[in-house]
Design a protein around this motif. Structure first.
Motif, short mmCIF file in Angstrom:
data_model
loop_
_atom_site.label_atom_id
_atom_site.label_comp_id
_atom_site.label_asym_id
_atom_site.label_seq_id
_atom_site.Cartn_x
_atom_site.Cartn_y
_atom_site.Cartn_z
N TYR A 89 46.42 26.83 37.79
CA TYR A 89 45.04 27.30 37.95
C TYR A 89 44.98 28.81 38.18
CZ TYR A 89 40.06 26.62 38.72
OH TYR A 89 38.69 26.65 38.58
N VAL A 90 45.97 29.35 38.90
CA VAL A 90 46.06 30.80 39.10
C VAL A 90 47.09 31.32 38.10
CG1 VAL A 90 46.73 32.65 40.70
CG2 VAL A 90 45.40 30.69 41.53
N THR A 91 46.68 32.27 37.28
CA THR A 91 47.56 32.82 36.25
C THR A 91 48.54 33.80 36.88
OG1 THR A 91 45.71 32.63 34.74
CG2 THR A 91 47.59 33.91 33.98
N THR A 92 49.83 33.53 36.69
CA THR A 92 50.87 34.36 37.30
C THR A 92 51.62 35.15 36.23
OG1 THR A 92 52.54 32.63 37.12
CG2 THR A 92 51.22 32.65 39.15
N LEU A 93 52.32 36.19 36.68
CA LEU A 93 53.18 36.96 35.77
C LEU A 93 54.31 36.07 35.25
CD1 LEU A 93 53.33 40.32 37.72
CD2 LEU A 93 52.01 39.80 35.67
N GLU A 94 54.76 35.17 36.08
CA GLU A 94 55.82 34.23 35.68
C GLU A 94 55.37 33.40 34.48
OE1 GLU A 94 58.72 30.85 37.68
OE2 GLU A 94 56.73 31.17 38.54
N THR A 95 54.12 32.95 34.50
CA THR A 95 53.58 32.17 33.37
C THR A 95 53.56 33.04 32.11
OG1 THR A 95 52.24 30.78 34.82
CG2 THR A 95 51.59 30.86 32.51
N LEU A 96 53.04 34.25 32.22
CA LEU A 96 53.00 35.14 31.05
C LEU A 96 54.42 35.38 30.52
CD1 LEU A 96 50.36 37.93 31.84
CD2 LEU A 96 50.03 35.71 30.76
N GLY A 107 37.19 35.72 29.86
CA GLY A 107 35.81 36.19 29.77
C GLY A 107 35.43 37.07 30.95
N ASP A 108 34.31 37.78 30.81
CA ASP A 108 33.89 38.72 31.86
C ASP A 108 33.14 38.06 33.03
OD1 ASP A 108 31.59 38.22 30.42
OD2 ASP A 108 31.28 40.29 29.80
N ASP A 109 33.32 36.75 33.18
CA ASP A 109 32.81 36.05 34.36
C ASP A 109 33.97 35.90 35.34
OD1 ASP A 109 34.00 34.36 32.38
OD2 ASP A 109 33.32 32.60 33.49
N ILE A 110 33.66 35.81 36.63
CA ILE A 110 34.72 35.70 37.63
C ILE A 110 35.05 34.23 37.88
CG2 ILE A 110 35.36 36.21 40.01
CD1 ILE A 110 34.16 38.82 39.78
N THR A 111 36.33 33.92 37.88
CA THR A 111 36.80 32.56 38.17
C THR A 111 37.55 32.60 39.49
OG1 THR A 111 37.08 32.23 35.80
CG2 THR A 111 38.09 30.62 37.23
N MET A 112 37.17 31.69 40.39
CA MET A 112 37.77 31.68 41.73
C MET A 112 38.49 30.36 42.02
SD MET A 112 36.65 34.48 43.25
CE MET A 112 35.27 35.51 43.64
N THR A 113 39.45 30.44 42.92
CA THR A 113 40.09 29.23 43.44
C THR A 113 39.16 28.64 44.50
OG1 THR A 113 41.23 30.43 45.18
CG2 THR A 113 42.42 30.16 43.09
N ALA A 114 39.52 27.48 45.02
CA ALA A 114 38.73 26.81 46.05
C ALA A 114 38.54 27.70 47.28
CB ALA A 114 39.38 25.49 46.45
N ASP A 115 39.54 28.56 47.57
CA ASP A 115 39.42 29.43 48.75
C ASP A 115 38.81 30.81 48.43
OD1 ASP A 115 41.50 30.85 47.57
OD2 ASP A 115 42.98 30.36 49.11
N GLY A 116 38.30 30.99 47.22
CA GLY A 116 37.59 32.22 46.88
C GLY A 116 38.44 33.35 46.32
N THR A 117 39.66 33.05 45.91
CA THR A 117 40.54 34.07 45.33
C THR A 117 40.31 34.16 43.82
OG1 THR A 117 42.22 33.45 46.96
CG2 THR A 117 42.99 34.75 45.08
N ASP A 118 40.26 35.39 43.30
CA ASP A 118 40.16 35.61 41.85
C ASP A 118 41.41 35.02 41.20
OD1 ASP A 118 40.23 36.63 39.23
OD2 ASP A 118 39.66 38.65 39.82
N THR A 119 41.24 34.08 40.27
CA THR A 119 42.40 33.42 39.66
C THR A 119 43.23 34.35 38.79
OG1 THR A 119 41.03 32.61 37.85
CG2 THR A 119 41.36 31.11 39.68
#
Length: 158
Positions: A89-96, A107-119
């Protein structure tokens, strides 16, 4: 001739821009397709990670379509070169790095985790993030709202 193929292969991998997009892709609509079209235009090879039902339920609530249905829908979009099932759910450098992707596109919309962190905070801070324009007026949330409204109006007529 195998030497030429090997040289060509290392040349194309060195010059080819590989991109990563990820998301829920629930109730796939033209907004999803449009974002993937824009992402593909930024590079040569587009890999799309699709989150599991469990990850979506944890951060957003349960999806309408199950993960296998969502994987199939994303594979059907013509700009997608490869689908990764069960993307984090959170995109990491490891994934890339695991998929040899140069950038993550969203997209230019903000996506957050359940605790409010930008994914996308990790790839943004590493300068490996590109943005595309969100399609106005269409979203899965908007479509679900329209369906509920239509259903309510229909029920009131009976």
């Amino acid at each position: 001739s195998s030497g030429i193929n090997a040289e060509y292969s290392s040349y194309t991998s060195a010059t080819m821009t590989r991109l990563w997009c990820d998301g829920c892709y629930d109730m796939v609509h033209f907004g999803h397709a449009n974002s993937l079209r824009q992402a593909k235009a930024m590079g040569d090879y587009l890999i799309v990670g699709v989150h599991t039902d469990e990850e979506i339920a944890k951060h957003k609530g349960p999806p309408v379509f199950n993960q296998d249905e969502r994987y199939r829908m994303v594979r059907a979009i013509k700009w997608v070169d490869e689908v990764v099932e069960g993307a984090p759910y959170v995109t990491t450098l490891e994934t890339l790095n695991n998929y040899d992707c140069d950038y993550c596109v969203h997209g230019d919309d903000i996506t957050m985790t359940a605790d409010g962190t930008d994914t996308y905070h990790l790839v943004k801070s590493a300068k490996r993030y590109k943005e595309c324009k969100r399609t106005q007026g269409v979203s899965t949330t908007n479509l679900v709202g329209r369906m509920l409204l239509l259903s309510k109006e229909h029920m009131q007529r009976d």
